[in-house]
Every structure is written in structure tokens, then in C-alpha cells.
Scaffold this active site. Structure first.
Site, PDB file in Angstrom:
ATOM      1  N   SER A  74     -46.058  66.072  16.567  1.00  0.00           N
ATOM      2  CA  SER A  74     -45.673  66.602  15.251  1.00  0.00           C
ATOM      3  C   SER A  74     -46.318  65.790  14.136  1.00  0.00           C
ATOM      4  O   SER A  74     -46.800  66.343  13.149  1.00  0.00           O
ATOM      5  CB  SER A  74     -44.156  66.557  15.073  1.00  0.00           C
ATOM      6  N   ASN A 156     -47.268  77.027  22.963  1.00  0.00           N
ATOM      7  CA  ASN A 156     -46.117  76.497  23.694  1.00  0.00           C
ATOM      8  C   ASN A 156     -45.127  77.581  24.094  1.00  0.00           C
ATOM      9  O   ASN A 156     -44.488  77.486  25.135  1.00  0.00           O
ATOM     10  CB  ASN A 156     -45.411  75.419  22.860  1.00  0.00           C
ATOM     11  N   GLN A 184     -50.016  71.169  23.934  1.00  0.00           N
ATOM     12  CA  GLN A 184     -49.800  71.753  25.262  1.00  0.00           C
ATOM     13  C   GLN A 184     -51.099  71.746  26.078  1.00  0.00           C
ATOM     14  O   GLN A 184     -51.084  71.516  27.290  1.00  0.00           O
ATOM     15  CB  GLN A 184     -49.308  73.201  25.154  1.00  0.00           C
ATOM     16  N   ALA A 205     -48.168  62.576  23.879  1.00  0.00           N
ATOM     17  CA  ALA A 205     -48.191  62.083  25.257  1.00  0.00           C
ATOM     18  C   ALA A 205     -47.128  62.697  26.169  1.00  0.00           C
ATOM     19  O   ALA A 205     -47.350  62.873  27.361  1.00  0.00           O
ATOM     20  CB  ALA A 205     -48.041  60.555  25.261  1.00  0.00           C
ATOM     21  N   THR A 242     -46.722  49.168  12.459  1.00  0.00           N
ATOM     22  CA  THR A 242     -47.091  48.303  13.585  1.00  0.00           C
ATOM     23  C   THR A 242     -47.278  49.137  14.846  1.00  0.00           C
ATOM     24  O   THR A 242     -46.458  50.006  15.147  1.00  0.00           O
ATOM     25  CB  THR A 242     -46.003  47.229  13.789  1.00  0.00           C
ATOM     26  N   CYS A 330     -37.151  73.333  19.808  1.00  0.00           N
ATOM     27  CA  CYS A 330     -36.580  73.094  18.481  1.00  0.00           C
ATOM     28  C   CYS A 330     -35.697  74.255  18.052  1.00  0.00           C
ATOM     29  O   CYS A 330     -34.927  74.136  17.119  1.00  0.00           O
ATOM     30  CB  CYS A 330     -37.691  72.914  17.466  1.00  0.00           C
TER      31      CYS A 330
HETATM   32  C1  LIG Z   1     -44.290  69.696  21.712  1.00  0.00           C
HETATM   33  C2  LIG Z   1     -45.283  70.280  20.774  1.00  0.00           C
HETATM   34  C3  LIG Z   1     -45.511  69.713  19.511  1.00  0.00           C
HETATM   35  C4  LIG Z   1     -44.717  68.545  19.010  1.00  0.00           C
HETATM   36  O1  LIG Z   1     -45.013  67.384  19.718  1.00  0.00           O
HETATM   37  P1  LIG Z   1     -43.969  66.151  19.692  1.00  0.00           P
HETATM   38  O2  LIG Z   1     -44.723  65.046  20.341  1.00  0.00           O
HETATM   39  O3  LIG Z   1     -42.782  66.604  20.464  1.00  0.00           O
HETATM   40  O4  LIG Z   1     -43.676  65.893  18.248  1.00  0.00           O
HETATM   41  C5  LIG Z   1     -46.471  70.283  18.708  1.00  0.00           C
HETATM   42  N1  LIG Z   1     -47.179  71.330  19.118  1.00  0.00           N
HETATM   43  C6  LIG Z   1     -47.016  71.902  20.316  1.00  0.00           C
HETATM   44  C7  LIG Z   1     -47.862  73.050  20.725  1.00  0.00           C
HETATM   45  C8  LIG Z   1     -46.057  71.388  21.186  1.00  0.00           C
HETATM   46  O5  LIG Z   1     -45.868  71.964  22.385  1.00  0.00           O
END
Ligand SMILES: *Cc1c(COP(=O)(O)O)cnc(C)c1O
Length: 387
Positions: A74, A156, A184, A205, A242, A330
Site C-alpha cells: 500500500s 487481486n 499479486q 512481501a 529507520t 479490506c
Molecule cells: C495486498 C495488495 C496490496 C496491499 O499490499 P499490503 O502490503 O498489504 O499493503 C496492494 N495491491 C494489491 C494488488 C494487493 O493484492
């Protein structure tokens, strides 16, 4: 793992690979320095940081200086969109943001905020009913006042893959930076930033068997960004804070493994995923596959069921021992249908009954068979509840 529970929600998150965890462990208490410190402890941390950066750069086929470490996917999306939109407006007055209507909220809500509070114009590139961008719709939308374009690589919610390399070529021809959310995609698809013709690319990650709370943004050399988080000047001034060395080390290893093993992981999951899709479409009436039937993530199956409340369905599945999702984690608990599903042209009635099943390295054929045996009855019960 919870006893007798089946996890089928690998698009929401994945467990940390044991090999990744092993690489991370020394960096919590043994090698603990602040990578910005001058002394030997700092240098040791910095060496680990820069070696992780080189490894990530290798996986993305770019220069280490083009990697910005962040706290999650995000944040990478936020930095890319905010940073590029603001920088481009300063540079050349471009004031328009162009995104697909099937972006993750980390992109779509960021773009909406830039429009609401920062005076950008936000426009959407149409997608076809599978959720894919069509180049003939994109090209006329690439006007000179466009500051940045953002298109998700692998969706996703519906699994659909976008032709990022071709989209990148079109954007580059007009001199407009392209961001792609590859959060993804990085688990199963090549993420060679040179082949993809992108200027900005986000990864996180925990979607590829790395730890939660760490991500990266690829920033092509020459792409200007205004930082969102200011402070200590880390990451070339683009992301203060950091460094979280154990997580960054873990992400680098997880990405290396994902890319090295993506073909074998795909070969293991594809037959299971195809069995799932085939049998659900065959055995359950009033059911549609969402997203593209072929150009989709190999671990991803997503459906809508007419006359079903998706949230009630998830709870019934959970009670039966299956952890699935309706799309984006979410959105759990929200009674509104997903904007992504509505963008495909689905009616509200259909879109409310969504189900996403995503497989991973822990998924066994027996689990898929068990799920397929139970699902038709659970859908029937969910339909009775709704009527
Ligand atoms: C999970 C996801 C995010 C957000 O990643 P986070 O590391 O959970 O903040 C953004 N874009 C897609 C397509 C995702 O599947």
C-alpha cells in the site's frame, strides 16, 4: 496452522517461508544496528541492507539505486501515485491522473484523494468484461496533461492479468510515467521491469511468502517523485524512516525464491485451480467465473453466485472449515458490492455473491476435493437464507 482448517486465501496473505524466516532471524537481536549509523554496528546493518537491495534489483532486473524500500505494498502504491503526480505537475503542469477501474484501494483511494484535495483530475480507462485494459481504449486517453498512469498487473479480486508491457510502450511513446501495482503478480509472473516498460512498480512481501509490513517500489532512473514521508533522508530522500533490516532481508529472499520457483509453483497449482474452476462452473447453477478465463493468476479462482450474500457465504464456509474471501480483504464486513465487480458490468445482485478461492504452496489435492464436495450444498443453503 489451525487444526482441520483449510486455508484458501493466499491472495490475502501467505505464511512466511521457513527459508525466509531463517535468513531474517539474525537481524533481530544479533545484527541490530541502525543502517544510518557511522560505526561498525551501523556498517554491518548497512551491508545487509545493500545486499538485500542488490538481490531485489536482480529479481526486478534493474539497478539497486532504483529500489525504494517501504513498509508495505500500500505504501509503495501511495508513494508512486502521490510522488509522481505531484512531481509531474511541478515539472510540466500535467494535472490528470489516469487509472483503471479495477485497481486495489491503495491506488484507487489515493487517486481519489489526489482529486478531492490536491486538485487533480481523475479519469478511468475502460476495461472489458474480464477486467482487462484494451489498448485501443487507452491510447486516445493518453493526453499531454496526463501526469501519471496506473494499471494493476494481476488483479487481486478477479485474477486478471493486464498487458503491462504493451501499456508501457503506449505510455512511453507519450512521455507519461506508468505505475503498475505488481503486489499479486510478483508471486507468479515475471517482474522484469525492463521487459514490462514500467517507470514505477509496487511489490509487497507478504503476498509471496515474505513477512508482512515490508514492500518496495521500483523507480526507474530519471522518474521524479516528491516523497510522502520526510525525515532522515533514507532511501535517497524518497522514504524517511529507520530501515527494518530483518524484514527487508526477508523480502529479498522471498522474492528471489518466488522468481526462481514461480514456474514449478505454477505447474503445481494450475491443475488444482483448473479442477476447481471446471467443477464449480459445471456443478453449481447460476454461477459465473469473474475475471479472465485464461489470462489470470495461476492460483486464483473467483466467482459470483446469483442470489447469494457473499459475506454470509464466507461465514458458512468458515464454519465448515474453509478460509476464503469475497475479493479484497479490506472489504470484509462491508455490505456494498465490490467496485471492481461492478466495473466488469455485473449487476449489484450478482456482484453481492462473490467468492474468491486462492491456492498456495500448502494447498493439497485432497483439500480441493473436500472443498468441491462441500461447496454445492453450502451454496444451496446460502441461497435459502437469502430468499
Ligand atoms: C495486498 C495488495 C496490496 C496491499 O499490499 P499490503 O502490503 O498489504 O499493503 C496492494 N495491491 C494489491 C494488488 C494487493 O493484492
Amino acid at each position: 496452522m489451525l487444526a482441520s482448517k483449510t486455508y484458501l486465501d493466499y491472495a490475502a496473505t501467505t505464511p512466511v517461508d521457513g527459508r525466509v524466516l531463517e535468513k531474517m532471524l539474525p537481524y533481530f537481536s544479533q545484527i541490530f544496528g541502525n543502517s544510518s549509523s557511522v560505526h561498525a554496528f551501523g556498517q554491518q546493518a548497512e551491508a545487509a541492507l545493500e545486499s538485500a537491495r542488490e538481490q531485489v534489483a536482480q529479481s526486478l532486473n534493474c539497478q539497486p539505486s532504483e529500489i525504494v524500500f517501504t513498509s508495505c505494498g500500500s505504501e509503495s502504491d501511495n508513494l508512486a501515485l502521490r510522488g509522481a503526480a505531484l512531481a509531474r505537475r511541478l515539472q510540466c503542469g500535467a494535472n490528470r491522473i489516469l487509472i483503471s477501474p479495477v485497481e486495489h484501494h491503495a491506488v484507487s483511494l489515493t487517486a481519489q484523494q489526489l482529486a478531492a484535495y490536491y486538485d487533480f483530475k481523475l479519469e478511468y480507462i475502460p476495461v472489458d468484461p474480464t477486467g482487462m485494459i484494451q489498448l485501443d481504449q487507452l491510447i486516445p486517453a493518453l493526453t499531454p496533461d496526463t501526469a501519471v498512469v496506473s494499471v494493476i498487473y494481476a488483479n487481486n479480486e478477479i485474477g486478471t492479468l493486464n498487458p503491462i508491457a504493451e501499456i508501457g510502450e503506449c505510455c512511453r511513446a507519450q512521455g507519461i510515467p506508468l505505475h503498475s501495482d505488481a503486489v499479486q503478480a510478483a508471486a507468479y509472473l515475471p517482474v522484469d521491469t525492463s521487459d514490462l516498460n514500467v517507470d514505477l512498480l509496487s511489490i509487497g512481501a507478504h503476498k509471496f511468502y515474505g513477512p508482512k509490513g515490508v514492500g518496495a517500489l521500483y523507480v526507474r532512473k530519471g522518474t521524479s517523485l516528491i516523497p510522502s514521508q520526510t525525515g532522515g533522508g533514507q532511501e535517497n530522500g524518497l522514504r524517511a524512516g529507520t530501515h527494518n533490516i530483518p524484514y527487508i532481508v526477508g523480502m529479498a529472499e522471498a522474492l528471489r525464491l518466488a522468481q526462481a520457483e514461480r514456474i514449478s509453483r505454477t505447474e503445481n497449482l494450475l491443475p488444482l485451480r483448473n479442477r476447481l474452476i471446471g467443477r464449480i462452473l459445471e456443478e453449481i447453477p447460476d454461477c459465473l467465473l469473474t475475471g479472465h478465463p485464461l489470462q489470470r493468476l495461476p492460483n486464483h479462482a473467483s466467482f459470483v453466485f446469483k442470489g447469494v450474500d457473499g459475506n454470509a457465504l464466507l461465514m458458512m464456509l468458515d464454519m465448515a472449515g474453509f478460509a476464503c474471501s469475497s475479493g479484497s480483504a479490506c472489504k470484509t464486513g462491508s455490505p456494498e458490492p465490490s467496485e471492481v465487480l461492478l466495473a466488469l458490468g455485473l449487476s449489484r445482485e450478482w456482484a453481492m455473491g462473490s467468492l474468491r478461492i486462492t491456492l498456495g504452496t500448502g494447498t493439497t489435492p485432497a483439500e480441493i476435493d473436500l472443498f468441491l464436495d462441500r461447496l454445492p450444498q453450502i451454496i444451496t443453503e446460502a441461497r435459502k437464507m437469502g430468499s
